[in-house]
Design a protein around this motif. Structure first.
Motif, short mmCIF file in Angstrom:
data_model
loop_
_atom_site.label_atom_id
_atom_site.label_comp_id
_atom_site.label_asym_id
_atom_site.label_seq_id
_atom_site.Cartn_x
_atom_site.Cartn_y
_atom_site.Cartn_z
N TYR A 54 -2.65 -55.73 21.78
CA TYR A 54 -2.04 -54.53 21.24
C TYR A 54 -0.77 -54.89 20.49
N PRO A 57 2.31 -52.57 22.90
CA PRO A 57 1.92 -52.10 24.24
C PRO A 57 3.07 -51.39 24.95
N THR A 58 2.70 -50.43 25.77
CA THR A 58 3.68 -49.71 26.59
C THR A 58 3.21 -49.78 28.04
N THR A 61 -0.28 -48.41 28.35
CA THR A 61 -1.38 -49.07 27.65
C THR A 61 -2.43 -49.52 28.66
#
Length: 130
Positions: A54, A57-58, A61
């Motif tokens: 990604y 990303p978090t 995610t």
């Protein structure tokens, strides 16, 4: 596109080779010589072996491994058999503001059933009876 026989504007395509033709006579002329289906397109990027990464990303995610598990969910497949669910997903996919539309669709029981089926796969609930 122009007809492969007479160069006029084509309206049709050969069901075998996908070449354009404009009329039945041109199609019959075309079929006098055998034709073959076109070669399948080769993927531009053969990244099946690579792990998808990604860009941003978090903490929310979902890992790719869990997303791949969605393919195996029979409950999710059952939800996707409903044409209304598929239509909603297409609208969301094409929307410039899917987050706003998502709030609206979450009021529809058929869509919440789909969302719940997805969440059961990617975020299974732990047994709290222990």
């Amino acid at each position: 596109m122009s007809c492969i026989q007479c160069e006029q504007i084509s309206k049709y395509k050969c069901p075998v080779c996908r070449q354009p033709y404009c009329s039945v006579p041109c199609y019959k002329t075309h079929k006098q010589t055998p034709c073959t289906p076109p070669d399948p397109p080769t993927p531009a990027n053969e990244s099946d072996d690579k792990e998808i990464e990604y860009d941003y990303p978090t903490e929310d995610t979902v890992p790719v491994e869990k997303l791949k598990l969605l393919e195996l969910s029979t409950e999710l497949k059952k939800c996707l058999e409903n044409p209304h669910v598929r239509e909603i997903l297409e609208v969301l996919d094409k929307s410039p503001h899917p987050d706003e539309m998502m709030k609206e669709y979450m009021q529809e029981p058929i869509f919440t059933e789909f969302v719940d089926a997805c969440l059961k796969v990617v975020q299974p609930q732990e047994d709290t009876d222990k």
